[in-house]
Motif scaffolding. Structure first.
Motif, PDB file in Angstrom:
ATOM      1  N   ALA A 136     145.971  45.937  73.312  1.00 58.85           N
ATOM      2  CA  ALA A 136     146.471  46.097  74.681  1.00 58.85           C
ATOM      3  C   ALA A 136     145.332  46.391  75.657  1.00 58.85           C
ATOM      4  O   ALA A 136     145.336  45.918  76.793  1.00 58.85           O
ATOM      5  N   ARG A 158     156.044  34.073  79.060  1.00 60.57           N
ATOM      6  CA  ARG A 158     154.779  34.786  79.294  1.00 60.57           C
ATOM      7  C   ARG A 158     154.920  36.285  79.082  1.00 60.57           C
ATOM      8  O   ARG A 158     153.957  36.976  78.787  1.00 60.57           O
ATOM      9  N   LEU A 171     150.031  41.717  72.391  1.00 63.56           N
ATOM     10  CA  LEU A 171     148.743  42.407  72.435  1.00 63.56           C
ATOM     11  C   LEU A 171     148.905  43.838  71.930  1.00 63.56           C
ATOM     12  O   LEU A 171     148.075  44.337  71.165  1.00 63.56           O
ATOM     13  N   GLN A 185     147.811  36.536  69.166  1.00 66.41           N
ATOM     14  CA  GLN A 185     148.188  35.155  69.456  1.00 66.41           C
ATOM     15  C   GLN A 185     149.222  34.665  68.437  1.00 66.41           C
ATOM     16  O   GLN A 185     150.193  33.986  68.798  1.00 66.41           O
ATOM     17  N   VAL A 231     153.405  38.145  76.108  1.00 62.62           N
ATOM     18  CA  VAL A 231     151.970  38.379  75.923  1.00 62.62           C
ATOM     19  C   VAL A 231     151.668  39.856  75.711  1.00 62.62           C
ATOM     20  O   VAL A 231     150.973  40.243  74.765  1.00 62.62           O
ATOM     21  N   GLU A 232     152.234  40.672  76.580  1.00 58.48           N
ATOM     22  CA  GLU A 232     151.915  42.097  76.531  1.00 58.48           C
ATOM     23  C   GLU A 232     152.342  42.759  75.213  1.00 58.48           C
ATOM     24  O   GLU A 232     151.522  43.417  74.564  1.00 58.48           O
ATOM     25  N   ALA A 251     143.228  43.235  77.442  1.00 52.52           N
ATOM     26  CA  ALA A 251     143.874  42.191  78.253  1.00 52.52           C
ATOM     27  C   ALA A 251     142.966  41.580  79.318  1.00 52.52           C
ATOM     28  O   ALA A 251     142.967  40.368  79.519  1.00 52.52           O
ATOM     29  N   GLY A 306     148.368  33.854  77.595  1.00 52.43           N
ATOM     30  CA  GLY A 306     149.350  33.228  78.475  1.00 52.43           C
ATOM     31  C   GLY A 306     149.380  31.720  78.262  1.00 52.43           C
ATOM     32  O   GLY A 306     150.446  31.105  78.192  1.00 52.43           O
ATOM     33  N   SER A 344     144.193  37.968  78.504  1.00 49.18           N
ATOM     34  CA  SER A 344     145.594  37.763  78.900  1.00 49.18           C
ATOM     35  C   SER A 344     145.866  36.310  79.306  1.00 49.18           C
ATOM     36  O   SER A 344     146.944  35.785  79.021  1.00 49.18           O
ATOM     37  N   SER A 345     144.889  35.627  79.947  1.00 47.74           N
ATOM     38  CA  SER A 345     145.135  34.211  80.289  1.00 47.74           C
ATOM     39  C   SER A 345     145.109  33.357  79.037  1.00 47.74           C
ATOM     40  O   SER A 345     145.837  32.360  78.945  1.00 47.74           O
TER      41      SER A 345
END
Ligand SMILES: Nc1ncnc2c1ncn2[C@@H]1O[C@H](COP(=O)(O)OP(=O)(O)OP(=O)(O)O)[C@@H](O)[C@H]1O
Ligand SMILES: [Mg+2]
Lengths: 232, 220
Positions: free
Chosen positions: B107, B94, B101, B129, B97-98, B110, B84, B80-81
């Motif tokens: 998902a 941001r 994924l 990405q 992101v979810e 993460a 992000g 996740s970072s």
């Protein structure tokens, strides 16, 4: 943009052993050499710590910086960023800030020496502060040189060695300078001579400008090197 | 819109790509096929401006989602970072992101460090990405390599849905069945030159046609 790069760099850097090892080595060697100086002089002086710490930064800052661009080039993440496209400048500035912050954190325990001095005797705080300012500026310039070296190769050890030898040349630029026709110029390039002023308690604007310009020049070249990777 | 116009590039005198032209219209999925070393990745890097063409030009509507041939990430960061950070670089909120994924079937990954992912998991994160911000163009270099059959089917559905939302999608692949199933057109490149550009038939037909174009000798 730059803030995000700084945050990411700090997380990646501090997840590696590099800052811890560099910090331990720096404090250990500095402590030994400095205490030796104090014992010899029998005076509560911070001054001798400055050139010792400065020289150690010369050797250790390249280790903090070597992965900055080189590792991203090797792993392919640089290409991912260039395809976005992210410009070279925010990237190298972010990486430089993260490296500088890291070196400052690793250097920070030297203030313990100051406390030690307070206990020993009655040190003049002027030279202590100017010495610390000088070291911080030196660290910034060295970090910029390290990021520049890292932007020119995708091999970390090559980046570290290049940065170290260039810094070494700058450190000793004044040596035998008077024998050369360009001696005056060489003298002015010497980072150890610049640092000497700070250690003595003088914050000279030309010395400050020197470190700032050195860092700015290195970062400008590094940004150009990163942008140059885009179209090869 | 993704367009290559007579792109050429050599490496140290060795020709890698020669006068390659094709285009991908919005709403279209085009498969880029060719044997190993044919010049697919080189063409893709020319399209993205990562390589300078010796001649010709590339035109890609930006922003563009890019999946490189080899996954590229920061081992120490959590998935996740990592996303992000790339979202910030792409100037995408941001909050994207979810869903990215999720769309890439990643998902559940993460919180995992990027460096510990399996090959297929890495591939899914790479796809996630590229989806950040739902760009109008996608350039995907073998996006399904390493995925299990169920994931391949899901990725196929995803690519079709991106196209039906109006994106131009270019994928390079070695899987002819995949190309036949997902692509509106296939562009076949051999030794740096485009040798065919046509609608894919059934998977079996495409395989026969591919072998014919490539020459059997080269596949051994
Ligand atoms: N940076 C480079 N320097 C020198 N030669 C290169 C470089 N990149 C690619 N080549 C050469 O260009 C040719 C085309 O390579 P490319 O990677 O585009 O093939 P590809 O179609 O993507 O193959 P694969 O299916 O194996 O991924 C190859 O002969 C390769 O060796
Ligand atoms: Mg390839």
């Amino acid at each position: 943009m730059t803030r995000a790069v700084v945050g990411k760099e700090l997380r990646v850097l501090w997840a590696s052993p590099v800052p811890y090892v560099v910090g331990a080595l720096l404090q250990l060697v500095l402590g030994l050499l400095y205490v030796d100086q104090l014992a010899a002089r029998r005076q509560a002086l911070f001054q001798p710590a400055v050139p010792i710490a400065g020289f150690l930064l010369l050797a250790l800052t390249p280790l903090v910086c070597m992965r900055a661009v080189a590792e991203e080039a090797r792993s392919g993440t640089l290409e991912l960023l260039l395809a976005v496209p992210v410009a070279g400048r925010p990237l190298v500035v972010g990486k430089w800030l993260a490296a500088w912050i890291t070196v400052l954190v690793v250097l920070a325990p030297v203030v313990l020496f100051v406390l030690l001095l307070e206990w020993f005797g009655n040190p003049d705080l002027g030279p202590v502060l100017s010495g610390l300012v000088g070291l911080a500026l030196l660290a910034g310039a060295l970090a910029a040189l390290g990021v520049l070296a890292s932007s020119l190769t995708s091999t970390q050890p090559v980046a570290a060695m290049t940065a170290f030898f260039v810094s070494l040349l700058l450190w000793f630029a004044h040596v035998r300078a008077e024998a050369l026709s360009v001696g005056g110029v060489m003298d002015r390039l010497s980072i150890s001579e610049r640092l000497r002023g700070f250690a003595g308690g003088v914050v000279d604007t030309s010395d400050v400008a020197f470190f700032v310009l050195l860092a700015a020049a290195a970062l400008t070249l590094a940004a150009a090197a990163v942008d140059g990777r885009r179209l090869r | 819109m993704i367009e290559a116009v007579r792109l050429s590039r050599d490496f140290g005198g060795r020709e890698a790509v020669r006068e390659v032209s094709f285009s991908v219209a919005p709403g279209e999925v085009v498969a880029f096929l060719g044997p190993n070393g044919a010049g697919k990745t080189t063409t893709i890097r020319l399209l993205l401006g990562l390589l300078r063409p010796a001649a010709g030009r590339a035109d890609v509507t930006r922003p563009v989602g890019y999946v490189p041939e080899l996954f590229a990430g920061y081992d120490a960061l959590a998935v996740s970072s990592y996303l992000g950070f790339l979202a910030r670089m792409k100037r995408v909120p941001r909050a994207e992101v979810e869903p990215s994924l999720g769309a890439a079937g990643a998902a559940d990954l993460a919180g995992r460090p990027v460096g510990r992912l399996s090959k297929g998991q890495r591939q899914r994160v790479g796809l996630a990405q590229a989806l950040l911000g739902r760009p109008p163009s996608y350039v995907l270099d073998e996006p399904t390599q390493g995925l299990d059959p169920a994931q391949v089917v899901e990725a196929r559905t995803l690519l079709r849905s991106l196209a039906s939302d109006g994106a131009a999608v270019l994928i390079s692949t070695h899987l002819l069945a995949e190309a036949a199933a997902v692509a509106d057109r296939v562009v076949v490149i051999v030794r740096g030159r485009v040798v065919a550009e046509e609608r894919p038939g059934e998977a079996g037909d495409l395989e026969r046609r591919f072998l014919e174009l490539v020459g059997r000798g080269e596949l051994t």
